[in-house]
Design a protein around this motif. Sequence first.
Motif, PDB file in Angstrom:
ATOM      1  N   SER A 126       7.757 -20.978  25.923  1.00 25.28           N
ATOM      2  CA  SER A 126       6.644 -21.067  24.988  1.00 25.28           C
ATOM      3  C   SER A 126       5.308 -21.279  25.690  1.00 25.28           C
ATOM      4  O   SER A 126       4.264 -20.829  25.203  1.00 25.28           O
ATOM      5  N   ASN A 127       5.305 -21.955  26.838  1.00 27.18           N
ATOM      6  CA  ASN A 127       4.066 -22.302  27.529  1.00 27.18           C
ATOM      7  C   ASN A 127       3.690 -21.304  28.617  1.00 27.18           C
ATOM      8  O   ASN A 127       3.026 -21.652  29.587  1.00 27.18           O
ATOM      9  N   VAL A 128       4.117 -20.060  28.456  1.00 34.20           N
ATOM     10  CA  VAL A 128       3.821 -19.004  29.425  1.00 34.20           C
ATOM     11  C   VAL A 128       3.202 -17.823  28.690  1.00 34.20           C
ATOM     12  O   VAL A 128       3.558 -17.520  27.541  1.00 34.20           O
ATOM     13  N   ILE A 129       2.249 -17.159  29.344  1.00 30.52           N
ATOM     14  CA  ILE A 129       1.647 -15.932  28.820  1.00 30.52           C
ATOM     15  C   ILE A 129       1.993 -14.785  29.768  1.00 30.52           C
ATOM     16  O   ILE A 129       1.961 -14.951  30.985  1.00 30.52           O
ATOM     17  N   ARG A 130       2.333 -13.637  29.198  1.00 28.84           N
ATOM     18  CA  ARG A 130       2.699 -12.464  30.002  1.00 28.84           C
ATOM     19  C   ARG A 130       1.615 -11.399  29.913  1.00 28.84           C
ATOM     20  O   ARG A 130       1.158 -11.050  28.822  1.00 28.84           O
ATOM     21  N   LEU A 131       1.212 -10.877  31.071  1.00 33.80           N
ATOM     22  CA  LEU A 131       0.296  -9.732  31.155  1.00 33.80           C
ATOM     23  C   LEU A 131       1.097  -8.531  31.646  1.00 33.80           C
ATOM     24  O   LEU A 131       1.742  -8.599  32.694  1.00 33.80           O
ATOM     25  N   ARG A 132       1.039  -7.431  30.908  1.00 35.14           N
ATOM     26  CA  ARG A 132       1.739  -6.209  31.315  1.00 35.14           C
ATOM     27  C   ARG A 132       0.726  -5.064  31.344  1.00 35.14           C
ATOM     28  O   ARG A 132       0.168  -4.690  30.308  1.00 35.14           O
ATOM     29  N   CYS A 133       0.460  -4.525  32.536  1.00 36.57           N
ATOM     30  CA  CYS A 133      -0.544  -3.470  32.686  1.00 36.57           C
ATOM     31  C   CYS A 133      -0.181  -2.245  31.848  1.00 36.57           C
ATOM     32  O   CYS A 133       0.967  -1.781  31.888  1.00 36.57           O
ATOM     33  N   ARG A 134      -1.171  -1.755  31.105  1.00 37.15           N
ATOM     34  CA  ARG A 134      -0.952  -0.532  30.332  1.00 37.15           C
ATOM     35  C   ARG A 134      -1.023   0.686  31.250  1.00 37.15           C
ATOM     36  O   ARG A 134      -1.864   0.754  32.146  1.00 37.15           O
ATOM     37  N   GLU A 135      -0.147   1.633  31.005  1.00 39.94           N
ATOM     38  CA  GLU A 135      -0.176   2.868  31.781  1.00 39.94           C
ATOM     39  C   GLU A 135      -1.468   3.618  31.497  1.00 39.94           C
ATOM     40  O   GLU A 135      -1.888   3.763  30.348  1.00 39.94           O
ATOM     41  N   GLY A 136      -2.134   4.045  32.576  1.00 36.74           N
ATOM     42  CA  GLY A 136      -3.374   4.773  32.424  1.00 36.74           C
ATOM     43  C   GLY A 136      -4.605   3.908  32.255  1.00 36.74           C
ATOM     44  O   GLY A 136      -5.707   4.423  32.043  1.00 36.74           O
ATOM     45  N   SER A 137      -4.446   2.581  32.357  1.00 34.78           N
ATOM     46  CA  SER A 137      -5.593   1.686  32.188  1.00 34.78           C
ATOM     47  C   SER A 137      -6.493   1.658  33.421  1.00 34.78           C
ATOM     48  O   SER A 137      -7.629   1.191  33.357  1.00 34.78           O
ATOM     49  N   GLY A 138      -5.980   2.146  34.540  1.00 35.52           N
ATOM     50  CA  GLY A 138      -6.761   2.137  35.772  1.00 35.52           C
ATOM     51  C   GLY A 138      -6.570   0.899  36.613  1.00 35.52           C
ATOM     52  O   GLY A 138      -7.252   0.728  37.630  1.00 35.52           O
ATOM     53  N   GLY A 139      -5.621   0.046  36.226  1.00 31.04           N
ATOM     54  CA  GLY A 139      -5.354  -1.158  37.005  1.00 31.04           C
ATOM     55  C   GLY A 139      -3.928  -1.169  37.515  1.00 31.04           C
ATOM     56  O   GLY A 139      -2.988  -0.829  36.786  1.00 31.04           O
ATOM     57  N   LEU A 140      -3.731  -1.551  38.783  1.00 27.42           N
ATOM     58  CA  LEU A 140      -2.404  -1.686  39.362  1.00 27.42           C
ATOM     59  C   LEU A 140      -1.961  -3.146  39.274  1.00 27.42           C
ATOM     60  O   LEU A 140      -2.754  -4.056  39.564  1.00 27.42           O
TER      61      LEU A 140
END
Length: 793
Positions: A686-700
């Motif tokens: 519950s105390n964690v946040i997940r970031l998942r890069c979107r395909e094509g967003s320009g970020g690796l």
Amino acid sequence: MKNTDEHEGTRLLTRMEIAGLAGVTRAAVTTWERRAADFPAPRRTSGQDYFLETEVLGWLDGRRVPTNRRTKGEDEFITYGVRARRRRASGSAPAQPQPASLLPPGPGAREDLGSRDAEIVGNLMGPLAERVGGPDREVAYLNLLAALHFLHVTQPLSWKEVKDYATFSGDRRSSSDLLRLVGSKTDKALHAMGSLPETRDALVRLEPRRFEDIVEAVRLVGLLSPRAFQLIVEGYEEKARLGSREFFTPQPVAQLMAGLGLAARNTSATSAYDPYFRGGELLGAAVDMSVRAVSGNALDGAALPRLLGQTPKRATLPLASMSLALREARFALQLRAGGRPWERAWPPEPVDLVLTNPPFNMKDSLQETTRTGTWRYGAPPVGNDNFAYPQYALSVLAEGGRAAVVMPNKAGNSGNAAEEAIRRAMVEQGVVECVVALPDKLFSGTSVPVCVWLLRHPADAGDDVLFLDARDLGAVQRGGRRVLAGDDVRSVLDTYRALSGRGAVDLRDSPATAVPGTRVGREALHDAGYSLNPIDHMGGPAQRAIGQESRAAETAWTEVSSLTARCRQMEERTSQLQTRLNPDRVRRAPRRSATLAELCDIQLGPSHALLAPKHRIPDGAVPVVSPKHIRDGRVSDTIDERVSWERAARLVPYRLEAGDIVCVRAGAMGPPAMVTGSQAGWLMSSNVIRLRCREGSGGLPDYLHAALGLPEAVGWVRDRAAATAAPFITKAALGRQEVLLPPLDVQAEIAALLVLLQERSAVHRELSTALTHAKGLVLRQLSGMSSSSPSTV
């Protein structure tokens, strides 16, 4: 005249090659390494240790050859260094003679393979693996390498077709067609041997970035020696870090199990069976050790066993088939679609040898509410098959048969009433012949210490149990994993033969070290609560404490030595970073600013109702990542919070994937962590946040992870979190954080170099921790204090 020392020092030597140059046994080299603090540190490549020749020769120069070890023409001043140079110059260094209990010719023990094969496998398991395999395709990539090696060694015409297609210069070549060709040719060969055609289906799941990457894999595999199959498997396992249901049994452990089963029989085994065969390593060891036994005249008869196996894992079926086919063995492997082995009548006839490493503390069925089946020694508890597999193994044995089963240590003295009753029945009916305690950290998927239980057919029932304590054996390698050497395996087998009366083995003359052992009768076992844990029978508390401290000291200094060598390697790898990266070019690259909300899908952890503390269970299968597990930019591999498969199935939106970035949502804010391939499928708390890069967003993901770990980025998050009553970052606030993004190729270049520096930093931290631990052991030894002694003030 040619200067034979012109290139001295450029070679890398294995321990076996050092023994050949010095004219000693392989065990003597191990003894030198363990006892001499100044023995050269190894370099590790693809799961194998290598020593720089110049360092070895320098060390040998300081060691005179004892009088009783000198050969004709050697005087009293001869050193092992002089002897090694003479042998090296003349090319007369003999191949190290193989003791009767070491692996015979076959698909390859790592000690028998040279540095060239190890280097090639290292390249195959490097960046090429990700470029060919794609995300979460480790098993398929392993099957590709295994299939290529299998075709190269056993199917010359098919191999030629693969090479011709890979090197054809036409424009119509495609990665998918080449993968289908490799899979189809492999399946055709395996089908002719009686194996299910599964390779093609596995290979089409690969997602290679470029056709040239597959061509490079074909080229590299073509350079391997015919016996390099085991290196491929071990290199893959070290990279993938499989879970407890998927990891393979290390080859030395497989040899030990097969060797025990064969040594306990009076005749050769005509059949061997593994009801959970993983990658086929235990069945392969049955063939290898049978060949050794026959060639050493240890057993009568020359027929090799027919191999039988079941598995619920479709992905590793082709791998096991190829491993056994390379041994020219007769085998019948089945894919078990559902249920457990004891729920169907197979194999059709009793077998001579059962070897298995079943999944620990798990059940194969998620819907089981009652225990079904016929259990001679008592029904195992619902939800845990630990005591189902040994009973099943006994049920399929022929008279005179033996079963060797890997068991978690806690199964030997667990307080569960059902398990204690089963142990009592097995002891009273005399089917437990021997229990061997192995070192911890032997397996890639778990650090749980294990034992090998050697079981005998009820017709051969005995009145006592032989306990062997092999926890001292093996050497700690990179990443903290312990590896058994061939001499360690021989130590256990020789001690077993000596103490069981099954062989005239004089342990005083053995090049291997005797393993502590004791026989315990039925009455003593009754008094000990029918414990089958060797630790409970190997001496009193004081003796055990001394032994534990001795093992701890040896492990600590071995780890320090290994980490020191790794630090030296990392220094060499990072010494040229500045020349590889042109700072001016990178600084001139254009930048754009983007928020995390623009770049990533941001997912909060599950609510407490979905994932509460009560849902964590001791024997849970799926790890749960909490803030305390996010340290130094990494997710800890040691997770103490787990949930059941059933609970995890309800939390699919909160699963982690390789490349995800996890941040602390509530609590002490620090650098975020990157999820690795081995951690895919874990859950966030519950105390964690997940970031998942979107395909094509320009970020690796790698670049973004590095950027968010900068002190100013961490400080930005802390400032926003501190604005609340307790440190807490909201999804909206995190989404507003900005990142400067250079072009993708520059991001990739920067991230690769930063990852290398991060790895170097991590190794130095590990070394610092190891030295602190060793310092405490030195203090206790020099002061006479014991960790088990009462505290004094």
